[in-house]
Design an enzyme around this catalytic site. Structure first.
Site, PDB file in Angstrom:
ATOM      1  NE  ARG A 190      -1.553   2.085   3.481  1.00  0.00           N
ATOM      2  CZ  ARG A 190      -1.498   1.606   4.742  1.00  0.00           C
ATOM      3  NH1 ARG A 190      -1.909   0.590   5.292  1.00  0.00           N
ATOM      4  NH2 ARG A 190      -0.690   2.481   5.331  1.00  0.00           N
ATOM      5  CE1 TYR A 228       1.291   2.499   8.868  1.00  0.00           C
ATOM      6  CE2 TYR A 228       0.283   4.534   9.832  1.00  0.00           C
ATOM      7  CZ  TYR A 228       0.323   3.590   8.691  1.00  0.00           C
ATOM      8  OH  TYR A 228      -0.630   3.662   7.750  1.00  0.00           O
ATOM      9  CG  HIS A 275      -6.048   1.791   6.235  1.00  0.00           C
ATOM     10  ND1 HIS A 275      -6.148   0.388   6.002  1.00  0.00           N
ATOM     11  CD2 HIS A 275      -7.282   2.267   6.892  1.00  0.00           C
ATOM     12  CE1 HIS A 275      -7.375   0.159   6.246  1.00  0.00           C
ATOM     13  NE2 HIS A 275      -8.048   0.977   6.859  1.00  0.00           N
TER      14      HIS A 275
END
Length: 390
Positions: free
Chosen positions: A286, A299, A290
């Protein structure tokens, strides 16, 4: 005396691929079993795959732009996952039924769903986006926002395909342990590595294996379940879970459209022939957030993103097409088509009016229902009260 538990290690086969990270022909050691599936592919079909990917990417990026400009409440990017989706969608037969999650934009385009119908959902002017019963939408179910539920829906739908086949064959028994039956159609369901940890996804595999349904589970392992890395969720490759439930399963390079097509085509043919449920773990990434409510820089390390960008499915497939003699004119025309579709997306979505309040009651039940009638009447009175006050 203390017993020591020994955990047996297992050497996993190399993920199936035909193109290396740069897009050059370099089949993996596991690819031979699927290579025959590619023989009938024409150059024109491969060019269509590229067009599907580049147009969907332009649409996807425009969706992010519109959300950032306050024109949509939320957007779910699919950047970097187009390769797996384009290959599998083209491998599916017209009669197959597809249950997506909410990131399968390329699947929708390939099957005929107007991509702006996806935008309607995230702009808040449609409860579903499109009618799955309309033939032009290619047997694609509306997006599932409650992740994991679509796996249960898929197994149930596929059981219906089994029951229909049994009825046609004049069979009525559903005996434990009996072999599958040829259905001539299959069910596909897409979800991600995060959903694979949910109960619904695992229960769906048990159900599918028990009744030998013609289900193809596709797990797009994009390495992150929002901010949780896949290494936190599973100490072993995810496809091994399916093996434990008795499914035929394999791992593929999810950024190689040829690998996705070849494995899915074989698995779907076997599923339709009564050989039970199958499972693909597609290793992809990805590249974006998200959703637009997420900030992956908090992160994820930028070096990880850069590494996966070198394996971008669109760039890899362009290299493959150029090796087959496709020239600059095609790619320039494809880029122009994608740019025009992005503009079309913006104009279409910004031109949408507010839906009539009655639309929320339209598809609650198959027929009329007294409670729905009551709620519709209450809503009409509520809306009218504002006019009276004014």
């Amino acid at each position: 005396m203390t017993e020591t538990l020994t955990v047996m290690s297992q050497q996993d086969p190399e993920p199936v691929r035909f193109l290396d990270d740069d897009g050059n022909w370099s089949p993996s050691s596991t690819a031979a079993a699927y290579e025959a599936e590619l023989k009938e592919l024409t150059l024109e079909q491969k060019q269509q795959w590229y067009l599907d990917m580049i147009v969907t990417r332009a649409f996807d990026q425009e969706g992010t732009n519109l959300q950032r400009q306050g024109q949509m409440a939320l957007w779910v990017p699919s950047l970097g996952q187009e390769g797996c989706q384009v290959g599998i969608a083209h491998a599916a037969a017209p009669e197959d039924y597809i249950f997506p999650a909410y990131r399968e934009h390329t699947v929708c385009r390939v099957r005929g769903v107007e991509l702006t119908d996806i935008g309607k959902v995230f702009r808040g002017v449609s409860n579903g986006g499109w009618d799955p019963k309309d033939p032009k939408n290619g047997n694609v179910h509306p997006y599932t926002l409650v992740l994991g539920a679509q796996a249960q829906h898929a197994s149930g739908y596929a059981l219906g395909q089994v029951l229909d086949a049994k009825q046609r064959a004049g069979e009525t028994a559903m005996n434990p342990g009996e072999p599958g039956i040829a259905t001539d159609e299959a069910t596909l369901v897409f979800y991600g590595d995060g959903t694979s940890s949910q109960g619904d996804a695992n229960e769906a595999m048990i159900f599918a294996a028990s009744y030998q349904t013609p289900t193809l589970f596709i797990v797009q392992n994009n390495q992150w379940a929002i901010s949780v890395p896949v290494t936190r969720q599973s100490r072993t490759p995810i496809y091994r879970r399916a093996l434990g439930f008795g499914l035929t399963a394999t791992q593929i390079d999810g950024n190689d459209p040829l690998a996705a097509y070849a494995v899915a085509r074989k698995y779907l043919r076997d599923a339709r022939a009564g050989k039970g449920p199958h499972y693909i773990e597609a290793l992809t990434y990805r590249q974006g957030a998200h959703t637009t409510s997420d900030d992956p820089t908090r992160y994820r390390d930028s070096s990880e993103l850069a590494e996966w960008q070198q394996r971008d499915p669109l760039a890899r497939f362009e290299t493959h097409l150029r090796s087959l003699g496709v020239g600059d004119d095609f790619f320039a025309e494809a880029a122009a088509t994608a740019k025009a579709y992005a503009l079309h997306t913006r104009e279409t979505l910004l031109g949408l009016g507010a839906p009539h309040p009655d639309s929320m009651f339209a598809h609650v039940y198959a027929g009329e229902h007294s409670m729905v009638d009551y709620q519709r009447q209450w809503m009409a009175q509520y809306e009218a009260s504002f006019e009276q006050e004014a």
